[in-house]
Motif scaffolding. Structure first.
Motif, PDB file in Angstrom:
ATOM      1  N   ALA A 776     -77.847 -58.447 -59.037  1.00  0.00           N
ATOM      2  CA  ALA A 776     -76.533 -57.941 -59.393  1.00  0.00           C
ATOM      3  C   ALA A 776     -75.685 -59.128 -59.859  1.00  0.00           C
ATOM      4  CB  ALA A 776     -75.874 -57.248 -58.208  1.00  0.00           C
ATOM      5  N   PRO A 777     -74.671 -58.873 -60.717  1.00  0.00           N
ATOM      6  CA  PRO A 777     -73.819 -59.971 -61.166  1.00  0.00           C
ATOM      7  C   PRO A 777     -73.194 -60.692 -59.975  1.00  0.00           C
ATOM      8  CG  PRO A 777     -73.413 -58.019 -62.478  1.00  0.00           C
ATOM      9  CD  PRO A 777     -74.298 -57.574 -61.353  1.00  0.00           C
ATOM     10  N   HIS A 778     -73.224 -61.999 -60.059  1.00  0.00           N
ATOM     11  CA  HIS A 778     -72.757 -62.814 -58.954  1.00  0.00           C
ATOM     12  C   HIS A 778     -71.795 -63.856 -59.506  1.00  0.00           C
ATOM     13  CE1 HIS A 778     -72.784 -65.534 -55.499  1.00  0.00           C
ATOM     14  NE2 HIS A 778     -73.319 -64.524 -54.787  1.00  0.00           N
ATOM     15  N   ALA A 779     -70.576 -63.894 -58.933  1.00  0.00           N
ATOM     16  CA  ALA A 779     -69.588 -64.840 -59.419  1.00  0.00           C
ATOM     17  C   ALA A 779     -70.022 -66.256 -59.119  1.00  0.00           C
ATOM     18  CB  ALA A 779     -68.228 -64.553 -58.801  1.00  0.00           C
ATOM     19  N   GLY A 780     -69.527 -67.167 -59.988  1.00  0.00           N
ATOM     20  CA  GLY A 780     -69.877 -68.564 -59.811  1.00  0.00           C
ATOM     21  C   GLY A 780     -69.964 -69.266 -61.153  1.00  0.00           C
ATOM     22  N   ALA A 781     -70.833 -70.232 -61.233  1.00  0.00           N
ATOM     23  CA  ALA A 781     -70.990 -71.004 -62.467  1.00  0.00           C
ATOM     24  C   ALA A 781     -72.434 -71.432 -62.608  1.00  0.00           C
ATOM     25  CB  ALA A 781     -70.074 -72.201 -62.468  1.00  0.00           C
ATOM     26  N   GLY A 782     -72.852 -71.605 -63.874  1.00  0.00           N
ATOM     27  CA  GLY A 782     -74.191 -72.097 -64.175  1.00  0.00           C
ATOM     28  C   GLY A 782     -74.107 -73.350 -65.021  1.00  0.00           C
ATOM     29  N   ARG A 783     -75.033 -74.292 -64.753  1.00  0.00           N
ATOM     30  CA  ARG A 783     -74.995 -75.559 -65.462  1.00  0.00           C
ATOM     31  C   ARG A 783     -76.395 -75.883 -65.965  1.00  0.00           C
ATOM     32  NH1 ARG A 783     -71.677 -75.857 -61.110  1.00  0.00           N
ATOM     33  NH2 ARG A 783     -69.482 -76.427 -61.528  1.00  0.00           N
ATOM     34  N   TRP A 784     -76.437 -76.389 -67.222  1.00  0.00           N
ATOM     35  CA  TRP A 784     -77.706 -76.766 -67.815  1.00  0.00           C
ATOM     36  C   TRP A 784     -77.523 -78.086 -68.561  1.00  0.00           C
ATOM     37  CZ3 TRP A 784     -75.438 -72.044 -68.011  1.00  0.00           C
ATOM     38  CH2 TRP A 784     -76.099 -70.972 -67.380  1.00  0.00           C
ATOM     39  N   PRO A 785     -78.386 -79.010 -68.414  1.00  0.00           N
ATOM     40  CA  PRO A 785     -78.223 -80.297 -69.108  1.00  0.00           C
ATOM     41  C   PRO A 785     -78.364 -80.192 -70.612  1.00  0.00           C
ATOM     42  CG  PRO A 785     -79.637 -80.526 -67.184  1.00  0.00           C
ATOM     43  CD  PRO A 785     -79.442 -79.068 -67.375  1.00  0.00           C
ATOM     44  N   GLU A 786     -79.166 -79.259 -71.095  1.00  0.00           N
ATOM     45  CA  GLU A 786     -79.385 -79.175 -72.538  1.00  0.00           C
ATOM     46  C   GLU A 786     -79.810 -77.774 -72.925  1.00  0.00           C
ATOM     47  OE1 GLU A 786     -82.461 -81.873 -73.520  1.00  0.00           O
ATOM     48  OE2 GLU A 786     -84.036 -80.762 -72.456  1.00  0.00           O
TER      49      GLU A 786
END
Length: 870
Positions: A776-786
């Motif tokens: 299910a959609p989950h609040a927060g943030a996602g990070r990717w180097p490239e």
């Protein structure tokens, strides 16, 4: 008895005609004709008719030329009829009474010594009492056989030659008679039509010659002739003299008299000298495509003088050239032997400027009826040589006034003077000044509170001239200033000259110009015109251009425009435009370097084109950038004539949501093809480089190529509120092509592709890893180097072929499309790690994003995992 008489006449005519065919009689007849004409004579055939009156006819009649004047014939006629005297026939001799020439052709030749072959052509007569004159050939006795009573001419032609050069001018349809009214006195009554080869004449008029002359043995003296040229059009007179139509129309008449050796001749007249007077009139003079007016100019020429053919000199003792209010008085002299030399002396000249205005009005359409000028010039001049050259000259005027409709007061014309200085003609600058019109009518002012009236602003224009005869170079100068330039336009329009075609200017103007011409100098304008503190309205622009300081400069005809401070399209502009001196056909006509502090697409749309036209960006970009549909506008015909190239710089350019800074590039527009190359701008914290090509033909086409580097994703105006949740940097490339007219056609044909590379990506709002883990959609943030991606544009949609976001423990892949209607259909899924280890533990799930971007539906679905061996 009657029958016998008729039979006798018939037999006599047959017998005489038979005798004429014999060589002896034929040569005798030719000899008599040679005595009559004083030239060698050739005849093809002779015939004799006894009824109704005896006459001798000669077919193919030719009179040879004096060898000193050439080898061509002197006189030729289809037929010569000579009426014979009855008394001579009864005595057994041929005595000519009247000669008739049918379709004769006479060539008048002037040899190198300035002599004419006609001087000794007329049939001989006895010497006069003084013994002057010498007959052609040996003296001929005064006997009836050598007398002619009359020469009749019909359908004749008179040609002219100078040496061996046959002139294109001639007289045709020559008819009339030369009749001997007394012994040695001939009465002339001839008329002819002037003609010139290669020119079609419509109303050349008729030239009539009347008078009396003596025979050639007396050098035609005493003689008195009257010449009249009537019913001639000025257009045909110009065609006769110039060989082409110069566009002049009017009427022309000429009356002249000439006499020599008469009792009225001057006592000091030289032998063979002719006294003449000439009156010529040209009236209703105007341009060919303009209607005749009562005020059209006219010219009258009156001369009296002497002509001495032996010396080749013409002396005009009295000369008067006059117009309605102007005149020239003087004298002239022309010498043709041994070489041509001309001298004219104008002792007094008075020229009224209103006559000059009448000449201008007759050849310039659109001159207002109320334009008038009052100024009088006086002076004198001397001209000499051939070609004629000005030797001395001087003129002056105390000034005058110029009235123009719409001006409250007449303009003042200052004093003027000029003349020859050394070997140059110089006219000192003459000033025309006027006052700016007062304020328009309004409420009456309170006399108690009335302030002193402001001094009217003076506007002026000075005109000068200089020409150097040694170097054949000259110039005329224009200098002046005006705080109300619209008055200058109004005055020019009153004189039929529209200076501002497609534009209006209401500010201050000052000018300092010279126009050069001549052999050694580079012809053209030199100087500048400055514009300040005014508004410039240009056709096609909905707003006026505010000019604070600008100038147009000319250097030997090469024009340039300097913009110091100009407000237009919501920006402050500076720079220059200059005519290109390159001679290559591919070279642009104008080169420019322009700079603007700020520019926006909205201002461009506000300024350019009719208000019903849609925003021009909407015709090029998809609807995801906002706006409504509409119809496109046709390319202006003015655009077809634009041929420019140069450098354009803009500190800030706003294109809807895109704000470009420090935009500069090389721009060219020619043959409806626009090309922007080597373009660079700062945007979204990074740099854009690329090019734009557009062809505005019947089916417009566009091509865009971009390279981006160092863009901040947080500053990229992505659809919806996506940009508010993004962080990271982007670099990549984009290529787009489209064609057609109008927004719909452009969107239908829009195609292209792009590649992107991402660094340090952060997406706030969703924690994709947690969302995939929980389902299910989950609040927060996602990070990717490239990350990197590839997409293409077609069928009104942005197709994401792939977009991969990579991190050490996860990889997210996005595919799908976003239509130009802002409808999304995207799929996100997890992929394997970069190290190639086993997939992330837990069930496989995908995220579906559908619907409008402003409020999309998000769904996470579990995908069954296929086990080995299944």
């Amino acid at each position: 008895m009657g029958v016998a008489l008729v039979l006798f006449v018939v037999l006599a005519q047959v017998a005489v005609n038979f005798a004429l065919r014999t060589n002896r009689v034929r040569q005798s007849m030719i000899l008599r004709l040679e005595r009559t004409f004083g030239r060698r004579v050739e005849v093809r055939t002779f015939s004799l008719a006894l009824l109704p009156l005896p006459s001798l006819e000669a077919e193919g009649f030719t009179v040879g030329e004096d060898p000193s004047f050439g080898n061509e014939y002197f006189l030729r006629a289809d037929r010569l009829s000579a009426r014979l005297r009855l008394i001579g026939l009864l005595r057994g001799r041929f005595e000519f009474g009247t000669l008739s020439l049918e379709k004769p052709s006479l060539i008048l030749v002037k040899n190198r010594e300035g002599r004419w072959n006609l001087e000794r052509w007329l049939p001989p007569a006895t010497m006069d009492a003084s013994g002057q004159g010498r007959p052609y050939g040996p003296p001929v006795a005064d006997v009836p056989t050598n007398r002619l009573a009359k020469i009749d001419v019909s359908e004749g032609r008179l040609n002219f030659k100078i040496g061996d050069d046959k002139k294109p001018f001639a007289f045709t349809d020559v008819k009339g008679s030369i009749e001997q009214v007394a012994f040695g006195r001939w009465q002339i009554n001839l008329e002819a039509q002037p003609w010139r080869s290669g020119v079609q004449l419509q109303s050349a008029g008729t030239i009539q010659v009347r008078g009396e002359v003596a025979g050639t043995s007396a050098r035609l003296r005493p003689a008195r002739l009257k010449i009249r040229w009537s019913q001639a059009s000025l257009a045909d007179l110009v065609r006769l003299s110039r060989g082409q139509d110069e566009g002049v129309r009017g009427l022309f008449d000429l009356d002249a008299t000439a006499e020599s050796g008469t009792k009225e001749s001057h006592a000091d007249a030289a032998p063979g000298e002719w006294m003449f007077s000439l009156n010529a009139r040209a009236s209703q003079i105007h341009r060919w495509d303009m209607a005749s007016r009562p005020e059209d100019p006219r010219l009258d020429l009156h001369t009296k003088g002497r002509w001495l053919p032996a010396d080749g000199t013409i002396t005009v003792e009295e000369m008067l050239v006059s117009g309605p209010k102007s005149n020239f008085r003087g004298s002239a002299a022309l010498t043709t032997v041994p070489q041509t030399n001309f001298r004219v002396r104008v002792d007094s000249a008075g020229i009224q400027a209103s006559d000059l205005l009448a000449w201008y009005r007759a050849f310039q359409p659109g001159v207002a009826e109320g334009v008038s000028v009052d100024q009088y010039f006086t002076g004198g001049a001397t001209l000499s040589g051939w070609p004629i050259k000005l030797e001395t000259a001087a003129f002056s005027s105390l000034g005058g006034k110029l009235s123009i409709p719409g001006f409250a007061a007449a303009a003042r014309i200052g004093p003027a003077r000029g003349g020859m200085e050394k070997n140059s003609f110089v006219m000192d600058p003459a000033t025309i000044s006027w006052n700016a019109p007062g304020p328009a009518g309004g409420k009456p002012r309170d006399s108690q509170k009335e302030k002193p009236a402001a001094k009217p602003v003076s506007n002026s224009l000075a005109i000068g001239l200089r020409y150097d005869f040694d170097s054949s170079e000259g110039y005329f100068s224009l200098s002046g200033q005006s705080d109300t330039t619209e008055d200058v336009f109004k005055a020019a329009s009153a004189f039929g000259k529209r200076l501002n075609r497609g534009w209006e200017w209401n500010g201050q103007t000052s000018a300092d110009l010279r126009f050069y011409w001549g052999k050694g100098s580079q012809p053209g304008w030199h100087g500048q015109v400055e514009f300040a503190k005014g508004d410039l309205e240009i056709a096609g622009l909905n707003q006026p251009v505010r000019v604070k300081n600008a100038a147009v400069r000319w250097i030997h005809g090469q024009k340039s425009v300097v913009l110091a401070q100009v407000e237009a399209v919501g920006s402050l502009w500076s720079g220059d435009l200059a005519e290109n001196t390159a001679v290559s056909e591919d070279a642009p006509r104008w080169l420019f370097h322009l700079h603007a502090d700020s520019l926006s697409a909205a201002d461009l749309d506000l300024w350019a084109g009719p208000r019903a036209r849609p925003n021009w960006l909407q015709r090029l970009l998809p609807a995801m950038l906002g706006g409504n549909s509409g119809q496109g506008a046709d390319v202006s015909d003015l655009l077809r004539r634009v041929n420019v190239a140069g450098e354009l710089g803009v500190d800030e350019f706003t294109l809807d949501k895109l704000k470009l800074k420090q935009l500069h590039g090389q721009l060219s527009l020619r043959d409806l093809k626009l090309n922007l190359h080597d373009a660079q701008a700062q945007w979204a914290g990074g740099t854009l480089q690329g090019s734009l090509a557009a062809s505005f033909g019947a089916k417009p086409a566009y091509e865009l190529k971009l390279q981006a580097s160092g863009l901040n994703l947080a500053q990229v105006p992505l659809a919806g509120k996506v940009a508010e949740r993004m962080a990271g940097t982007l670099r990549g490339s984009l290529e787009l092509k489209t064609e057609g007219l109008g927004r719909e056609a452009l969107l239908d044909k829009l195609k292209g592709e792009g590649r992107i590379q991402l660094k340090k990506i952060e997406f706030r709002g969703w924690d994709l890893q947690a969302s995939f883990a929980s389902g299910a959609p989950h609040a927060g943030a996602g990070r990717w180097p490239e990350g990197d991606g590839f997409f293409h544009v077609s069928d009104r949609s942005l197709e994401v072929n792939y977009l991969r976001l990579r991190a050490p423990q996860q990889e997210i892949s996005l595919k799908g499309s976003v239509s130009f209607g802002r409808q999304a259909d995207l799929t996100l899924e997890r992929a394997g790690t970069n190290s190639g280890k086993s997939k992330t533990s837990g069930p496989e799930r995908v995220m579906q994003i559908t619907g409008p971007l402003e409020g999309p539906k998000v769904a996470i679905q579990t995908v069954s995992t296929q086990q080995p061996g299944d």
